[in-house]
Design a protein around this motif. Structure first.
Motif, mmCIF file in Angstrom:
data_model
loop_
_atom_site.group_PDB
_atom_site.id
_atom_site.type_symbol
_atom_site.label_atom_id
_atom_site.label_comp_id
_atom_site.label_asym_id
_atom_site.label_seq_id
_atom_site.Cartn_x
_atom_site.Cartn_y
_atom_site.Cartn_z
ATOM 1 N N ILE A 56 0.864 -1.184 0.000
ATOM 2 C CA ILE A 56 0.000 0.000 0.000
ATOM 3 C C ILE A 56 0.898 1.231 0.000
ATOM 4 C CG2 ILE A 56 -1.777 1.286 1.268
ATOM 5 C CD1 ILE A 56 -2.662 -1.347 2.517
ATOM 6 N N TRP A 60 -1.055 6.360 2.142
ATOM 7 C CA TRP A 60 -2.228 5.769 2.771
ATOM 8 C C TRP A 60 -1.907 5.262 4.180
ATOM 9 C CZ3 TRP A 60 -6.880 6.889 1.481
ATOM 10 C CH2 TRP A 60 -7.188 7.202 0.153
ATOM 11 N N CYS A 160 -11.175 5.811 6.199
ATOM 12 C CA CYS A 160 -9.938 5.712 5.437
ATOM 13 C C CYS A 160 -9.662 4.262 5.055
ATOM 14 C CB CYS A 160 -8.777 6.277 6.241
ATOM 15 S SG CYS A 160 -7.217 6.284 5.355
ATOM 16 N N ARG A 162 -11.844 1.943 4.587
ATOM 17 C CA ARG A 162 -12.784 1.587 3.530
ATOM 18 C C ARG A 162 -12.333 2.175 2.190
ATOM 19 N NH1 ARG A 162 -18.907 2.304 5.238
ATOM 20 N NH2 ARG A 162 -17.993 1.146 6.968
ATOM 21 N N SER A 163 -11.804 3.388 2.221
ATOM 22 C CA SER A 163 -11.315 4.017 0.994
ATOM 23 C C SER A 163 -10.132 3.255 0.427
ATOM 24 C CB SER A 163 -10.915 5.473 1.275
ATOM 25 O OG SER A 163 -12.020 6.231 1.711
ATOM 26 N N ILE A 164 -9.258 2.768 1.317
ATOM 27 C CA ILE A 164 -8.111 1.966 0.877
ATOM 28 C C ILE A 164 -8.597 0.676 0.216
ATOM 29 C CG2 ILE A 164 -6.127 0.632 1.687
ATOM 30 C CD1 ILE A 164 -5.768 2.760 3.880
ATOM 31 N N SER A 165 -9.567 0.019 0.853
ATOM 32 C CA SER A 165 -10.116 -1.219 0.288
ATOM 33 C C SER A 165 -10.807 -0.966 -1.044
ATOM 34 C CB SER A 165 -11.096 -1.860 1.274
ATOM 35 O OG SER A 165 -10.452 -2.209 2.482
ATOM 36 N N ASN A 166 -11.506 0.160 -1.165
ATOM 37 C CA ASN A 166 -12.191 0.493 -2.413
ATOM 38 C C ASN A 166 -11.221 0.704 -3.564
ATOM 39 O OD1 ASN A 166 -14.654 0.367 -1.118
ATOM 40 N ND2 ASN A 166 -14.828 2.575 -0.808
ATOM 41 N N ARG A 167 -9.956 1.009 -3.244
ATOM 42 C CA ARG A 167 -8.938 1.187 -4.272
ATOM 43 C C ARG A 167 -8.216 -0.109 -4.610
ATOM 44 N NH1 ARG A 167 -9.943 5.979 -2.208
ATOM 45 N NH2 ARG A 167 -9.483 7.878 -3.400
ATOM 46 N N GLY A 168 -8.692 -1.212 -4.059
ATOM 47 C CA GLY A 168 -8.147 -2.516 -4.409
ATOM 48 C C GLY A 168 -7.012 -2.994 -3.531
ATOM 49 N N TYR A 169 -6.692 -2.260 -2.465
ATOM 50 C CA TYR A 169 -5.620 -2.678 -1.567
ATOM 51 C C TYR A 169 -6.189 -3.533 -0.440
ATOM 52 C CZ TYR A 169 -3.027 1.103 -3.867
ATOM 53 O OH TYR A 169 -2.437 1.919 -4.790
#
Length: 295
Positions: A56, A60, A160, A162-169
């Motif tokens: 990541i 982030w 944050c 959730r935003s990281i997960s939404n970006r595929g990480y």
């Protein structure tokens, strides 16, 4: 869930509930900002030996660590240093679930369902009852307010995440461990600024077994072991089955604080506690009941 995994789940709830008592013990010898910095420095230095570096971007790591690791515990440790009982802190911090709903609605534009609105109203009424008791010897207004600020910071960290997960990480325990390198920097800066070099030197030169045991528990048991086992359970079972287990944390927190710290809770605070727990239960299980009623 197998018997072995059920025991693991109960162990996690137990160590996370007692965690608040250990914080109170740690604060007896170490000021809040210094305690936070030492905790996450220990988490990072030990945990990085056992968990691989997450794939990541560093930006982030910072975006995640500042609210959920630095701000949450800066507020929580300060709250408990300035009049927030450990048991009530374990409960009030669970308001993060309500803040997460609101922030997800405001920032991520996620819809809030009817049962979630009911959960917010019920739990908020409980928090208001608890807040109204601030003039008793059991809790200060400053302590309660700082604890809610910590819950809000935790919620921002959830957004944050959730935003990281939404970006595929893959935002799992590896991120928690490796991002722990970030918060010691602002913690130590705040310690020098707010607590002063004299108090820092005094705490370190008088560093006893209680301070060391508290730090070791917070870093190794509550964080590395606790989140490592939590990640293991999430990898084997649906999140909807695992997440409700965290409702047991304030129950253990209130009980252990009463036994180990001799904390007492007023009648108004018990009523507020019951409403907060009811709101959390509605938020956790309301979707299941609404789906069954629609069948």
């Amino acid at each position: 869930m197998s018997n072995r995994d059920m025991l693991i789940a109960l162990y996690i709830v137990l160590i996370w509930g007692i965690n608040f008592v250990v914080i109170a013990w740690g604060l007896e010898g170490i000021p809040p900002m210094l305690l936070g910095g030492l905790r996450f420095l220990m988490v990072a230095s030990i945990g990085s030996l056992f968990f691989k570096r997450p794939n990541i971007p560093i930006i982030w790591w910072v975006a995640y660590a500042i609210p959920i690791s630095f701000l949450q515990f800066a507020f929580l440790f300060s709250a408990m240093a300035y009049g927030m009982p450990a048991g009530l802190a374990s409960l009030a911090l669970q308001a993060q679930a309500l803040f997460t709903l609101l922030f997800a609605f405001l920032i991520l534009k996620e819809a809030i369902k009817g049962y979630q609105i009911s959960a917010i109203l019920v739990a908020t009424s409980g928090l208001i009852l608890i807040a109204s008791s601030h003039d008793t010897h059991a809790m200060t207004a400053a302590g309660f307010g700082l604890t809610l600020a910590g819950a809000g910071a935790w919620a921002l960290g959830n957004i944050c995440n959730r935003s990281i997960s939404n970006r595929g990480y893959d935002a799992n325990v590896n991120l928690i461990i490796w991002s722990a390198w970030i918060p010691p920097i602002p913690f130590f800066i705040c310690s020098v600024w707010l607590e002063g070099s004299d108090q820092i030197i005094s705490s370190l030169t008088n560093f006893g077994w209680q301070s060391f045991a508290s730090l070791a528990y917070l870093a190794v048991i509550a964080t590395i072991t606790g989140y490592g086992l939590w990640s293991y359970l999430l990898s084997r079972y649906p999140a909807a089955q695992i997440a409700p287990l965290s409702l047991g944390v304030p129950v253990v927190g209130l009980t252990s604080a009463g036994i180990l710290l001799n904390e007492s809770i007023t009648g108004i605070q018990w009523a507020g506690t019951a409403l907060v727990l009811t709101g959390l239960l509605v938020n956790t299980f309301g979707n299941r009941f609404s789906r069954r009623s629609s069948l």
